[in-house]
Scaffold this motif. Structure first.
Motif, PDB file in Angstrom:
ATOM      1  N   VAL A 102      -5.806  24.626  -5.712  1.00 52.28           N
ATOM      2  CA  VAL A 102      -4.913  24.981  -6.564  1.00 52.28           C
ATOM      3  C   VAL A 102      -4.529  23.716  -7.771  1.00 52.28           C
ATOM      4  O   VAL A 102      -3.726  22.960  -7.440  1.00 52.28           O
ATOM      5  N   PRO A 103      -5.268  23.643  -8.752  1.00 51.33           N
ATOM      6  CA  PRO A 103      -5.131  22.452  -9.405  1.00 51.33           C
ATOM      7  C   PRO A 103      -3.759  22.024  -9.980  1.00 51.33           C
ATOM      8  O   PRO A 103      -3.489  20.761 -10.133  1.00 51.33           O
ATOM      9  N   ASP A 104      -2.924  22.890  -9.999  1.00 56.17           N
ATOM     10  CA  ASP A 104      -1.394  22.642 -10.538  1.00 56.17           C
ATOM     11  C   ASP A 104      -0.627  21.995  -9.242  1.00 56.17           C
ATOM     12  O   ASP A 104       0.610  21.453  -9.513  1.00 56.17           O
ATOM     13  N   LEU A 105      -1.249  21.984  -7.936  1.00 51.28           N
ATOM     14  CA  LEU A 105      -0.642  21.535  -6.653  1.00 51.28           C
ATOM     15  C   LEU A 105      -1.608  20.525  -6.327  1.00 51.28           C
ATOM     16  O   LEU A 105      -2.225  20.887  -5.209  1.00 51.28           O
ATOM     17  N   ALA A 106      -1.701  19.400  -6.796  1.00 53.89           N
ATOM     18  CA  ALA A 106      -2.671  18.279  -6.067  1.00 53.89           C
ATOM     19  C   ALA A 106      -2.227  16.849  -6.221  1.00 53.89           C
ATOM     20  O   ALA A 106      -2.786  16.003  -7.061  1.00 53.89           O
ATOM     21  N   PRO A 107      -1.312  16.694  -5.355  1.00 54.18           N
ATOM     22  CA  PRO A 107      -0.552  15.221  -5.256  1.00 54.18           C
ATOM     23  C   PRO A 107      -1.584  14.326  -4.796  1.00 54.18           C
ATOM     24  O   PRO A 107      -1.362  13.124  -5.102  1.00 54.18           O
ATOM     25  N   GLY A 108      -2.470  14.757  -3.921  1.00 53.84           N
ATOM     26  CA  GLY A 108      -3.775  13.973  -3.286  1.00 53.84           C
ATOM     27  C   GLY A 108      -3.480  12.368  -2.875  1.00 53.84           C
ATOM     28  O   GLY A 108      -3.331  11.706  -3.756  1.00 53.84           O
ATOM     29  N   ALA A 109      -3.361  12.353  -1.354  1.00 56.88           N
ATOM     30  CA  ALA A 109      -3.302  10.929  -1.049  1.00 56.88           C
ATOM     31  C   ALA A 109      -4.667  10.498  -0.423  1.00 56.88           C
ATOM     32  O   ALA A 109      -4.931   9.597   0.142  1.00 56.88           O
ATOM     33  N   GLU A 110      -5.631  11.527  -0.714  1.00 59.23           N
ATOM     34  CA  GLU A 110      -7.012  11.099   0.154  1.00 59.23           C
ATOM     35  C   GLU A 110      -8.022  10.124  -0.815  1.00 59.23           C
ATOM     36  O   GLU A 110      -8.414   9.199  -0.053  1.00 59.23           O
ATOM     37  N   ALA A 111      -7.644  10.058  -2.005  1.00 59.66           N
ATOM     38  CA  ALA A 111      -8.580   9.280  -2.814  1.00 59.66           C
ATOM     39  C   ALA A 111      -8.111   7.771  -2.945  1.00 59.66           C
ATOM     40  O   ALA A 111      -8.864   7.054  -2.965  1.00 59.66           O
ATOM     41  N   LEU A 168       0.806  -1.149   0.073  1.00 58.76           N
ATOM     42  CA  LEU A 168       0.049  -0.053  -0.033  1.00 58.76           C
ATOM     43  C   LEU A 168       0.821   1.394  -0.011  1.00 58.76           C
ATOM     44  O   LEU A 168       0.558   2.171  -0.659  1.00 58.76           O
ATOM     45  N   SER A 169       1.848   1.241   0.784  1.00 62.21           N
ATOM     46  CA  SER A 169       2.835   2.404   0.760  1.00 62.21           C
ATOM     47  C   SER A 169       3.411   2.634  -0.466  1.00 62.21           C
ATOM     48  O   SER A 169       3.759   3.715  -0.968  1.00 62.21           O
ATOM     49  N   ALA A 170       4.064   1.534  -1.181  1.00 63.04           N
ATOM     50  CA  ALA A 170       4.480   1.585  -2.475  1.00 63.04           C
ATOM     51  C   ALA A 170       3.641   2.235  -3.689  1.00 63.04           C
ATOM     52  O   ALA A 170       3.686   3.220  -4.220  1.00 63.04           O
ATOM     53  N   ASP A 171       2.431   1.968  -3.419  1.00 60.54           N
ATOM     54  CA  ASP A 171       1.270   2.378  -4.410  1.00 60.54           C
ATOM     55  C   ASP A 171       0.952   3.811  -4.081  1.00 60.54           C
ATOM     56  O   ASP A 171       0.915   4.708  -4.990  1.00 60.54           O
ATOM     57  N   ILE A 172       0.974   4.231  -2.795  1.00 58.53           N
ATOM     58  CA  ILE A 172       0.616   5.650  -2.377  1.00 58.53           C
ATOM     59  C   ILE A 172       1.911   6.625  -2.852  1.00 58.53           C
ATOM     60  O   ILE A 172       1.699   7.619  -3.417  1.00 58.53           O
ATOM     61  N   THR A 173       2.925   6.013  -2.493  1.00 61.39           N
ATOM     62  CA  THR A 173       4.086   6.708  -3.010  1.00 61.39           C
ATOM     63  C   THR A 173       4.241   6.922  -4.466  1.00 61.39           C
ATOM     64  O   THR A 173       4.423   8.157  -5.070  1.00 61.39           O
ATOM     65  N   ALA A 174       4.192   5.972  -5.380  1.00 61.29           N
ATOM     66  CA  ALA A 174       4.007   6.002  -6.875  1.00 61.29           C
ATOM     67  C   ALA A 174       2.975   7.125  -7.132  1.00 61.29           C
ATOM     68  O   ALA A 174       3.168   7.936  -8.218  1.00 61.29           O
ATOM     69  N   LEU A 175       1.691   7.016  -6.594  1.00 58.88           N
ATOM     70  CA  LEU A 175       0.593   7.756  -7.018  1.00 58.88           C
ATOM     71  C   LEU A 175       0.936   9.260  -6.721  1.00 58.88           C
ATOM     72  O   LEU A 175       0.368  10.108  -7.457  1.00 58.88           O
ATOM     73  N   THR A 176       1.368   9.507  -5.661  1.00 56.13           N
ATOM     74  CA  THR A 176       1.593  10.995  -5.317  1.00 56.13           C
ATOM     75  C   THR A 176       3.150  11.543  -5.422  1.00 56.13           C
ATOM     76  O   THR A 176       3.292  12.928  -4.971  1.00 56.13           O
ATOM     77  N   GLN A 177       3.890  11.041  -6.456  1.00 57.51           N
ATOM     78  CA  GLN A 177       4.934  11.500  -6.755  1.00 57.51           C
ATOM     79  C   GLN A 177       4.949  12.547  -7.696  1.00 57.51           C
ATOM     80  O   GLN A 177       5.778  13.471  -7.925  1.00 57.51           O
ATOM     81  N   TYR A 178       3.680  12.835  -8.224  1.00 57.63           N
ATOM     82  CA  TYR A 178       3.420  13.840  -9.475  1.00 57.63           C
ATOM     83  C   TYR A 178       2.806  15.227  -8.533  1.00 57.63           C
ATOM     84  O   TYR A 178       2.179  15.096  -7.485  1.00 57.63           O
ATOM     85  N   PRO A 179       3.139  16.507  -9.030  1.00 58.27           N
ATOM     86  CA  PRO A 179       2.646  17.558  -8.326  1.00 58.27           C
ATOM     87  C   PRO A 179       1.223  17.471  -8.607  1.00 58.27           C
ATOM     88  O   PRO A 179       0.712  17.932  -7.644  1.00 58.27           O
ATOM     89  N   SER A 180       0.644  16.928  -9.449  1.00 56.80           N
ATOM     90  CA  SER A 180      -0.713  17.086  -9.415  1.00 56.80           C
ATOM     91  C   SER A 180      -1.153  15.869 -10.261  1.00 56.80           C
ATOM     92  O   SER A 180      -0.694  15.445 -11.309  1.00 56.80           O
TER      93      SER A 180
END
Length: 285
Positions: free
Chosen positions: A276-285, A40-52
């Motif tokens: 701020v759409p250009d800053l939305a790394p989002g770990a909530e979803a 789970l941590s690996a998946d979250i890290t992979a998905l949140t590495q992008y600014p948005s």
């Protein structure tokens, strides 16, 4: 944060879908908790590495590819991405010039349907520094025709600045904030007043000029004139997004029942959203 209800009908966020057959089993009850946490941590890290991961951003497209790869690795079959387009605000550029420095800033979500786009050449106006945006914070400063800098944690007081004639708003990055502060920055009226989120060196430069203004006013002098410029272009574009689908066959129907081609759909978002759409790394979803 997820999309405010007002904006949900403007564009459909990308979905991650899994069609699961009757009584399907995915994983084992005997899975090691530590291994599960690591995955789970690996998946979250992979998905949140992008600014948005807002629709139309490179991070959104990369997340879709990642989800498809993970589905296949987990053993799902017939993995595919159904592509379509949605309408979203896309930043072409956004800069603030203060004290001779041209620095990147981030447009806030459009004022209803009006994006933070300036006239050609930008908007140049005196800086007003108002901190929390209370009436007393504007004392000694001429707001009409100015560019107003506020702390991000100023609630809805940016509306006061607009009522007083501000041409643009700068929200300065806080050390901490909360969802309520962000939600108060969404606008429900099509106000032609560009708004920006200012971070790092740009926020420090604005605060330095704000300190000069505040010191002069406190000493009983006229507020010094500090010209600043905002120059930006944000457009509503049709952008590509995709729903990632995979299938997991079911097994072991209840005793005495004939298997039927039933399908259970499990879905979840892999996009993100922010004021701020250009800053939305989002770990909530």
């Amino acid at each position: 944060m997820r999309w405010p209800r007002l904006f949900q009908n403007l564009f459909a966020p990308a979905l991650c879908l899994v069609a699961v057959g009757f009584c399907a089993r995915w994983g084992s009850a005997q899975d090691d908790p530590a291994s599960t946490q690591a995955r789970l941590s690996a998946d979250i890290t992979a998905l949140t590495q992008y600014p948005s991961r807002v629709a139309g951003t490179p991070g959104n497209a990369a997340a879709a590819r990642y989800m498809a790869t993970r589905f296949k690795a987990l053993g799902l079959t017939s993995v595919r991405t159904d592509n379509y387009t949605v309408t979203a605000p896309v930043t072409k550029w956004a800069y603030l010039t203060v004290a001779g420095q041209k620095l990147k800033v981030y447009p806030v979500y459009p004022n209803h349907v009006v994006p933070s786009t300036t006239p050609v050449g930008g908007i140049t106006a005196p800086l007003v520094y108002a901190g929390a945006g209370r009436p007393v914070d504007f004392n000694g400063q001429v707001v009409k025709g100015s560019i107003v800098a506020l702390d991000f944690n100023s609630g809805m007081n940016w509306i006061t600045a607009g009522d007083m004639g501000a041409r643009a708003i700068l929200f300065l990055e806080p050390s901490t904030t909360d969802r309520g502060q962000a939600e108060r920055k969404f606008a429900v009226l099509p106000v032609e007043m560009p708004r920006y989120y200012v971070t790092g060196a740009a926020a420090a430069a604005v605060r330095a000029q704000g300190a000069r203004i505040s010191a002069a006013i406190k000493a009983g002098h006229a507020a010094p004139r500090v010209p600043v410029t905002v120059d930006s272009r944000v457009e509503w574009d049709r952008v590509p997004v995709g729903n990632v689908l995979g299938f997991l066959a079911g097994s072991n129907p209840p005793q005495g029942q004939t298997p039927r081609p039933n399908t259970v759909i499990v879905s979840g978002y892999f996009d993100s959203m922010s004021v701020v759409p250009d800053l939305a790394p989002g770990a909530e979803a």
